[in-house]
Design an enzyme around this catalytic site. Structure first.
Site, PDB file in Angstrom:
ATOM      1  N   CYS A 185       3.056   4.759   0.733  1.00 19.27           N
ATOM      2  CA  CYS A 185       2.220   4.643   1.933  1.00 19.27           C
ATOM      3  C   CYS A 185       2.844   3.704   2.950  1.00 19.27           C
ATOM      4  O   CYS A 185       2.381   3.631   4.087  1.00 19.27           O
ATOM      5  CB  CYS A 185       0.812   4.170   1.572  1.00 19.27           C
ATOM      6  SG  CYS A 185       0.764   2.510   0.882  1.00 19.27           S
ATOM      7  N   ASP A 217       2.795   0.477   2.951  1.00 20.10           N
ATOM      8  CA  ASP A 217       2.091  -0.794   3.110  1.00 20.10           C
ATOM      9  C   ASP A 217       2.876  -1.927   2.445  1.00 20.10           C
ATOM     10  O   ASP A 217       3.537  -1.720   1.424  1.00 20.10           O
ATOM     11  CB  ASP A 217       0.686  -0.693   2.504  1.00 20.10           C
ATOM     12  CG  ASP A 217      -0.204   0.221   3.345  1.00 20.10           C
ATOM     13  OD1 ASP A 217       0.222   0.576   4.444  1.00 20.10           O
ATOM     14  OD2 ASP A 217      -1.300   0.561   2.888  1.00 20.10           O
ATOM     15  N   CYS A 259      -3.702  -1.057   4.256  1.00 15.72           N
ATOM     16  CA  CYS A 259      -5.051  -0.519   4.383  1.00 15.72           C
ATOM     17  C   CYS A 259      -6.101  -1.581   4.045  1.00 15.72           C
ATOM     18  O   CYS A 259      -5.779  -2.656   3.532  1.00 15.72           O
ATOM     19  CB  CYS A 259      -5.201   0.675   3.449  1.00 15.72           C
ATOM     20  SG  CYS A 259      -5.262   0.206   1.722  1.00 15.72           S
ATOM     21  N   CYS A 262      -3.911   0.695  -4.406  1.00 12.74           N
ATOM     22  CA  CYS A 262      -3.717  -0.366  -3.416  1.00 12.74           C
ATOM     23  C   CYS A 262      -3.805  -1.746  -4.072  1.00 12.74           C
ATOM     24  O   CYS A 262      -3.128  -2.687  -3.657  1.00 12.74           O
ATOM     25  CB  CYS A 262      -4.758  -0.272  -2.307  1.00 12.74           C
ATOM     26  SG  CYS A 262      -4.901   1.393  -1.626  1.00 12.74           S
TER      27      CYS A 262
HETATM   28 FE1  FES Z   1      -1.226   1.796   0.888  1.00 11.05          FE
HETATM   29 FE2  FES Z   1      -3.731   1.160   0.322  1.00 11.05          FE
HETATM   30  S1  FES Z   1      -2.988   3.010   1.165  1.00 11.05           S
HETATM   31  S2  FES Z   1      -1.936   0.033  -0.105  1.00 11.05           S
END
Ligand code: FES
Length: 145
Positions: free
Chosen positions: A34, A36, A59, A103
């Site tokens: 993702c 992140d 997120c 996450c």
């Molecule tokens: Fe990437 Fe939550 S969608 S850490």
């Protein structure tokens, strides 16, 4: 409601956000799928975490779990921080939706990466099996995108 009150609270009012300039250990982990990123800074005195701050570019669930994880390890010995699991953080938040559990893995990994950084910088020996490399979240490693 998809998210618990605690998740919403830690997302809207995250605790311990920021950076520690003279941190003793810094851990940065990313979720390749993702994109992140989570960064955790530790201040350590006599094997006890005296202060902790985080920066999460991710997120809402990643922010809430970072915030809660910091609260859970603050003032605790390193040995306890090493035992922190993403499941424990999720429980402390009264749960996350199944598709957001991955996450919370970032928080566990970031804490461990920061402790490892401290050990490495200070030449402290440790059991490397305690530090799992890369993503150990089946959801993330199997995700197509
Ligand atoms: Fe990437 Fe939550 S969608 S850490």
């Amino acid at each position: 409601m998809l998210y618990s009150e605690k998740v919403m609270d830690h997302f809207m009012n995250p605790r311990n956000v920021g950076k520690i300039e003279d941190a003793d250990g810094v851990g940065e982990v990313g979720n390749a799928k993702c994109g992140d990123i989570m960064k955790i800074y530790l201040k350590i005195d006599n094997d006890v975490i005296t202060d902790v701050k985080f920066n999460t570019f991710g997120c809402g669930s990643a922010i809430a779990t970072s915030s809660m994880a910091c609260e859970m390890i603050k003032g605790k010995p390193l040995s306890e921080a090493m035992e922190l699991t993403n499941q424990a953080v999720v429980e402390a938040l009264d749960g996350l939706p199944p598709q957001k559990i991955h996450c919370s893995v970032l928080a566990e990994e970031a804490v461990k990466a920061a402790v490892k950084d401290y050990y490495d910088k200070n030449g402290i020996e440790y059991d490397s099996t305690l530090f799992r490399e890369g993503s150990h979240c089946d959801h993330c490693s199997n995700a197509e995108n």
